[in-house]
Design a protein around this motif. Structure first.
Motif, short mmCIF file in Angstrom:
data_model
loop_
_atom_site.label_atom_id
_atom_site.label_comp_id
_atom_site.label_asym_id
_atom_site.label_seq_id
_atom_site.Cartn_x
_atom_site.Cartn_y
_atom_site.Cartn_z
N TRP A 146 48.30 66.36 62.79
CA TRP A 146 48.31 65.39 61.69
C TRP A 146 49.26 64.25 62.05
O TRP A 146 50.38 64.50 62.47
CB TRP A 146 48.76 66.08 60.39
CG TRP A 146 47.93 67.28 60.04
CD1 TRP A 146 48.13 68.56 60.48
CD2 TRP A 146 46.76 67.32 59.21
NE1 TRP A 146 47.16 69.39 59.97
CE2 TRP A 146 46.31 68.66 59.18
CE3 TRP A 146 46.06 66.36 58.48
CZ2 TRP A 146 45.19 69.06 58.47
CZ3 TRP A 146 44.94 66.76 57.77
CH2 TRP A 146 44.51 68.10 57.76
N ASN A 171 38.37 61.00 59.52
CA ASN A 171 39.41 59.97 59.50
C ASN A 171 38.87 58.64 58.99
O ASN A 171 39.57 57.87 58.32
CB ASN A 171 39.99 59.77 60.90
CG ASN A 171 40.90 60.93 61.31
OD1 ASN A 171 41.48 61.61 60.45
ND2 ASN A 171 41.03 61.16 62.60
N LEU A 228 52.91 61.15 48.32
CA LEU A 228 52.73 61.52 49.73
C LEU A 228 51.90 60.44 50.42
O LEU A 228 51.21 59.67 49.75
CB LEU A 228 51.97 62.85 49.83
CG LEU A 228 52.72 64.10 49.38
CD1 LEU A 228 51.76 65.27 49.31
CD2 LEU A 228 53.85 64.42 50.36
N PRO A 229 51.93 60.42 51.74
CA PRO A 229 50.99 59.53 52.42
C PRO A 229 49.57 59.92 52.02
O PRO A 229 49.31 61.08 51.70
CB PRO A 229 51.23 59.82 53.90
CG PRO A 229 52.51 60.55 53.99
CD PRO A 229 52.74 61.21 52.67
N GLY A 230 48.65 58.97 52.07
CA GLY A 230 47.27 59.28 51.67
C GLY A 230 46.56 60.10 52.74
O GLY A 230 46.95 60.10 53.90
N VAL A 231 45.55 60.81 52.31
CA VAL A 231 44.68 61.48 53.29
C VAL A 231 43.26 60.97 53.05
O VAL A 231 42.96 60.43 52.00
CB VAL A 231 44.67 63.03 53.15
CG1 VAL A 231 45.98 63.61 53.56
CG2 VAL A 231 44.31 63.44 51.73
N ALA A 232 42.45 61.16 54.07
CA ALA A 232 41.04 60.82 53.88
C ALA A 232 40.54 61.63 52.69
O ALA A 232 41.10 62.67 52.35
CB ALA A 232 40.25 61.19 55.13
N TYR A 253 48.32 70.08 50.43
CA TYR A 253 48.58 68.66 50.16
C TYR A 253 48.42 68.38 48.66
O TYR A 253 49.28 67.75 48.03
CB TYR A 253 47.61 67.80 50.98
CG TYR A 253 47.68 66.34 50.65
CD1 TYR A 253 48.56 65.50 51.32
CD2 TYR A 253 46.86 65.78 49.67
CE1 TYR A 253 48.63 64.15 51.02
CE2 TYR A 253 46.93 64.43 49.35
CZ TYR A 253 47.81 63.62 50.03
OH TYR A 253 47.88 62.30 49.73
N VAL A 299 47.16 59.86 56.39
CA VAL A 299 47.34 60.92 57.38
C VAL A 299 46.02 61.09 58.13
O VAL A 299 44.97 61.29 57.51
CB VAL A 299 47.73 62.26 56.71
CG1 VAL A 299 47.95 63.33 57.77
CG2 VAL A 299 48.98 62.09 55.87
N LEU A 300 46.08 60.97 59.45
CA LEU A 300 44.89 61.14 60.28
C LEU A 300 44.90 62.53 60.92
O LEU A 300 45.98 63.05 61.24
CB LEU A 300 44.86 60.08 61.38
CG LEU A 300 44.91 58.62 60.92
CD1 LEU A 300 45.02 57.70 62.13
CD2 LEU A 300 43.67 58.28 60.10
N ILE A 349 49.96 68.84 57.62
CA ILE A 349 49.54 67.75 56.74
C ILE A 349 50.72 67.22 55.93
O ILE A 349 50.77 66.04 55.57
CB ILE A 349 48.38 68.22 55.82
CG1 ILE A 349 47.70 67.03 55.13
CG2 ILE A 349 48.86 69.23 54.78
CD1 ILE A 349 46.40 67.36 54.43
N LEU A 350 51.71 68.10 55.66
CA LEU A 350 52.89 67.67 54.90
C LEU A 350 54.02 67.18 55.79
O LEU A 350 55.03 66.66 55.32
CB LEU A 350 53.39 68.84 54.02
CG LEU A 350 52.39 69.30 52.96
CD1 LEU A 350 52.91 70.53 52.23
CD2 LEU A 350 52.08 68.19 51.97
N SER A 362 45.06 73.33 54.39
CA SER A 362 45.88 72.12 54.53
C SER A 362 45.64 71.16 53.37
O SER A 362 46.58 70.63 52.77
CB SER A 362 45.57 71.41 55.84
OG SER A 362 45.98 72.18 56.93
#
Lengths: 76, 496
Positions: free
Chosen positions: A3, B310, B393-397, B378, A33-34, A65-66, B374
């Protein structure tokens, strides 16, 4: 699985090993997050050539992921 | 005089053998038979469906046909068949016949006439293959160093099934068909795609479909390896993909490094590897799931699902594996004496394959579990931060929904009828000659197992909440005809 977040002051398209992975920021301006598989990869940003460094090799490992790995680009 | 004529004919015929693949003059990573070059035509990546078809001769071909038939009947939003949403089919050996035939002839395969023609005529070619091998003219052809039994098989498949079509004929629309063989020198998967053929400086678009299917089903011993030419030494201005350069440069993770090293060998060792000899894809992966696994778990694949996640292009991923594995019951453990040579050979050619297949299915399922966990972690973390007014939190797809579905005979259990049905299916031979009833039973088994699969129903409900499963069952009389029960002993007629 790995991540990663890619930081840059503006929204830019992220290329990992020359393949587009979408933008570094989401619509609300947050870092995205990629999911990048573990191992050595070349990161670069699309758009204007005002990025430092122009590309960087990064080894992705031990992420979650965190707790994503930050890949930092700055304005040149 | 007549002997001379025969010799002249033989020399002419033998001299006709041509390479099965052509040279690619100039490498172009954006063209050719690749996932990204296929038109989407209403089948985008949002619902990403992958099918994997195992090997197993006609048994596998008929079983995977039944699974596809059920997908064609599984209608969701606006009465759309789920089969129309299939993006990729990765297949091995017997499953490759169904995958390639569907890609070329599409829905005509599911009409009554199409079904009869494909399942009961075209795919039952074993006698004709043997007949051709025994035909005297072919003896001369088989004397050539460049024409072997596998080329004879490819000719037969071309005439009976694939009508001279090439991989260029698959470039018009999805699904993306990946026919898998095994590279004998590497012991690794070799796929008939342009991503693979780039490494050989060869153009897969000009290769006949029958060639890919023949390589994918070249069972060792019965059929010879299929040879493709590596044109890398002649050059094509090939540019190594960045991921491959990076994979070779770093031994961790080892799996990526080994894959990179093996793939690069076609170019790096081009003087030693002027030809590539291919055997049945089942030797490297008997359920065709290793290619999809690479695409699901890495950004390196030509159709990386991670890359699509992604990019926010994928909302739901459904992977369906049709596994027509056998299970031959033995009496080995009743005796002190060790099993004989043929028993040992039979075991070593299929036992490891079955274990590896089980592992492949588990790998995909476990990977989906980890991804789900995961995304759940999140979401939980974000909810807790929201509750105490913390930083986002940072964004996720966008959250992605994953479904791994395995369709295999061992799902028939729990009743004497099911046990009998399972044993019947598991003990059908691996050949290209089964009885009409056996073929029908396999087809029906694929259909029923998919329709009744709990995982499939979960996936369909996620796709369309209004979806209701169809009723489907297998007529016990069909089982009886396909696998007649041995006669029972009676007082007046004792069996020995």
């Amino acid at each position: 699985m790995g991540w990663v977040i890619v930081t840059f002051p503006e929204s830019r398209e992220v290329f990992v090993d020359d393949k587009s992975q979408g933008d570094n920021l989401d619509a609300s301006g947050r870092c995205r997050v990629l999911i990048i598989d573990d191992g050595l990869h070349t990161f670069r940003l699309g758009g204007a050539a005002d990025v430092a460094p122009p590309a960087q090799d990064v080894t992705v490992a031990n992420t979650s992921i965190l707790d994503p790995l930050p890949v930092v680009f700055t304005k040149a | 005089m007549s002997a001379l004529a025969v010799l002249v004919v033989a020399v002419l015929v033998v001299g006709c053998a041509a390479p099965v693949n052509q040279r690619l003059r100039t490498f172009d990573g954006q063209s050719g038979y690749r996932y990204d070059t296929l038109p989407k035509d209403g089948n985008g990546d949002d619902l990403f469906v992958v099918l994997a078809f195992s090997g197993g001769g006609t048994r596998a071909a008929a079983f995977s046909y039944g699974v596809m038939e059920a997908l064609n009947d599984a209608r969701h939003t606006n009465n759309r068949p789920l089969l129309e949403d299939v993006d990729v089919i990765s297949s091995v050996s017997g499953g490759s016949f169904t995958a390639a035939y569907y890609a070329l002839f599409r829905d005509t395969m599911f009409t009554d006439e199409g079904r009869t023609t494909f399942l009961h005529e075209k795919i039952q070619f074993q006698d004709e293959l043997i007949g051709r091998a025994l035909w005297p003219v072919n003896w001369f052809r088989l004397m050539s160093a460049t024409f072997d039994r596998i080329n004879l098989a490819a000719e037969l498949y071309d005439e009976r099934l694939f009508e001279g079509k090439t991989f260029r004929d698959l470039m018009g629309r999805k699904p993306y068909i990946i026919l898998n063989a095994t590279d004998m020198s590497l012991g690794q998967r070799f796929e008939f795609t342009q991503d693979q053929f780039d490494l050989l400086c060869s153009d897969v678009a000009s290769v006949k479909i029958s060639t890919g299917v023949a390589a994918s089903s070249a069972f060792p011993g019965l059929l010879s390896p299929l040879t493709v030419k590596n044109f890398a030494a002649e050059g094509c201005a090939y540019r190594e993909p960045t991921w491959l350069t990076k994979a070779k440069a770093h031994t961790n993770p080892a799996r990526r490094w080994v894959r990179g090293r093996d793939l690069a060998s076609y170019q790096d060792a081009k003087d030693e590897r002027r030809f590539v000899h291919l055997l049945d894809g089942g030797l490297a992966d008997n359920i065709g799931l290793r290619g999809p696994y690479a695409a699901l778990t890495s950004n390196d694949s030509g159709w990386s699902v991670l890359q699509k996640i992604n990019q926010g292009a994928v909302n739901r991923v459904v992977v369906i594996t049709a596994n027509a594995k056998t299970k031959h019951r033995t009496t080995w453990d009743r005796h002190e004496s060790a099993p004989g040579l043929f028993s040992v050979l039979g075991f070593v050619t299929t036992g490891p394959m079955d274990n590896y297949s089980f592992d492949s299915v588990q790998l995909v399922s476990d990977y989906f579990d980890r991804l789900r966990e995961s995304f759940q972690n999140y979401a939980v973390c974000q909810r807790r931060l929201d509750a105490c007014q913390g930083e986002p939190l940072p964004g996720v797809a966008r959250p992605v929904d994953f479904h791994a579905i395995e369709i295999a005979f061992d799902a028939f259990y729990g009743s004497p009828d099911n046990d009998r049905l399972r044993r019947c299916l598991e003990e059908l031979p691996t050949s290209f000659k089964l009885s009409g009833d056996q073929v029908e039973l396999l087809r029906r088994a694929g259909y029923v197992l998919l329709v009744k699969s709990g995982d499939f129903n979960k996936a369909m409900t996620a796709v369309d909440a209004a979806w209701t499963p169809k009723n489907a069952s297998i007529d016990p009389a069909l089982v009886e005809r396909a696998c007649p029960a041995p006669p029972k002993a009676t007082p007046g007629n004792p069996l020995r």
